[in-house]
Design a protein around this motif. Structure first.
Motif: not given
Length: 389
Positions: A294-303, A319-329
């Motif tokens: 679920d891309p929405v939940e995955m983005a929340y989790l990475y953030n 930083e690795e986690m936040l870059q993933k969140a930013i890419a999905i969002q």
């Protein structure tokens, strides 16, 4: 008649009898959630068989209608969407307006679960129009509230639309329609960070759906209640409720709701500064998401993980986690959450003493946020960014 065609007719008749048997079993089951979990693949085969001919559409539709919430909960979105789209096409060819509208409603649900909010908006706009055309007011109210929720997610202010939907649901005197609308209203309040109102709305839904046949809606209301209790710092009530709910979700195979619950509990632990517990909940949720996607939940989790690792001083992982969140969002075009993740990324550069890059990230976030309507959560983030800049 050849022996082959005679055998095919017998086989076809047997397939219909089998599908009818499954439908009757589902309708009479005291705990349909357990039956669906045990016989899910057999039930899907029955749907596949009935969708092969428009003559069997009514039977296919009844099976789809019962199974929809379970399929979404199991995160079986691609396969389920295929069945829904095929059934929708048949409903159009047969001029079955009610069924066409409800299938559009279900398609909207799947698109929202997949994080494709624009497609969800399109489906719900079509469903709303059909329900209104056919004067199906309880269904119209539910679909309108779903549209309001997805518009809120897209950065628009859907609260007034949802209040209109609630008025219509109350006028229809349909308690379950009212419950479903109020559940969407609770979700909108949560997106607006209005925790007290979200909690009160979810409690109403929990009481209205406290019957076995509404277990899915009852559970969703309880998840909202737990999330709001965390935000309102009512920890004792959470500790009383969570273990049993988690067990129920595991037994029902509802990994989507369990993952969301884990995400929410991570947020609660984070708010009371229990960083190891927050990390554990969010990592567990991320493991569940590896099967759901679920891309929405995955983005929340990475953030969220990015923020917790920043607090724990693990800046490279953060930083690795936040870059993933930013890419999905960015892909989801969720500007509010993208800006929030950018602000969190700026915190890392600030901690490393690189204030120029941190300022640049926040300016980018501020500029994009200003393109959105002035909803409360957007105004709050704009003010926070401006103060930091």
């Amino acid at each position: 008649m050849t022996s082959l065609s005679k055998w095919q007719q017998i086989q076809q008749r047997q397939g219909i009898i089998n599908a009818e048997r499954w439908l009757n079993t589902l309708k009479s089951a005291p705990h349909p959630d357990q039956l669906v979990l045990q016989e899910y693949d057999n039930l899907l085969r029955a749907i596949e068989y009935t969708l092969d001919s428009p003559a069997n559409f009514d039977l296919a539709y009844q099976l789809i209608h019962i199974l929809h919430t379970y399929a979404v909960g199991y995160a079986d979105w691609e396969r389920w969407l295929t069945y829904l789209q095929k059934a929708h096409h048949i409903s159009q060819s047969l001029q079955k307006k009610y069924e066409e509208a409800t299938l559009l409603d279900m398609i909207g649900n799947v698109h929202r679960a997949q994080g494709d909010f624009k497609k969800a908006e399109t489906s719900w706009r079509q469903a709303v129009a059909l329900y209104k055309q056919e004067s199906l007011m309880p269904e119209y109210a539910i679909s309108l509230s779903s549209l309001a929720l997805v518009l809120t997610t897209l950065g628009e202010d859907g609260i007034d639309i949802c209040q209109t939907a609630l008025t219509i649901a109350e006028e229809s005197q349909d308690d379950i329609a009212r419950a479903k609308v109020i559940l969407n209203l609770s979700a909108i309040h949560m997106q607006r960070r209005e925790w007290q109102m979200a909690w009160q709305a979810a409690k109403v839904v929990y009481e209205l759906t406290n019957q076995p046949q509404y277990v899915v809606w009852n559970t969703r209301a309880l998840v909202n209640i737990l999330t709001c209790l965390g935000r309102l710092e009512k920890w004792d009530e959470i500790n009383e409720t969570f273990p049993q709910l988690a067990d129920d979700l595991i037994q029902r195979g509802d990994i989507q709701t369990l993952a969301k619950l884990r995400n929410n509990l991570g947020g609660i632990a984070f708010n009371i500064h229990n960083l190891p517990e927050a990390e554990q909940h969010w990592q567990e949720a991320l493991k569940l998401q590896s099967t759901i996607q679920d891309p929405v939940e995955m983005a929340y989790l990475y953030n969220n993980l990015g923020v917790v690792y920043t607090r724990m001083g693990e800046l490279e992982t953060a930083e690795e986690m936040l870059q993933k969140a930013i890419a999905i969002q960015g892909q989801l075009q969720n500007i509010y959450q993208w800006a929030n993740a950018m602000d969190n990324l700026a915190d890392i550069y600030e901690a490393q003493g690189d204030t120029a890059v941190a300022r640049q990230f926040r300016q980018q976030a501020y500029a994009r946020l200003q393109t959105l309507p002035p909803a409360p959560q957007i105004q709050a983030l704009l003010a926070a960014l401006q103060a930091k800049i």
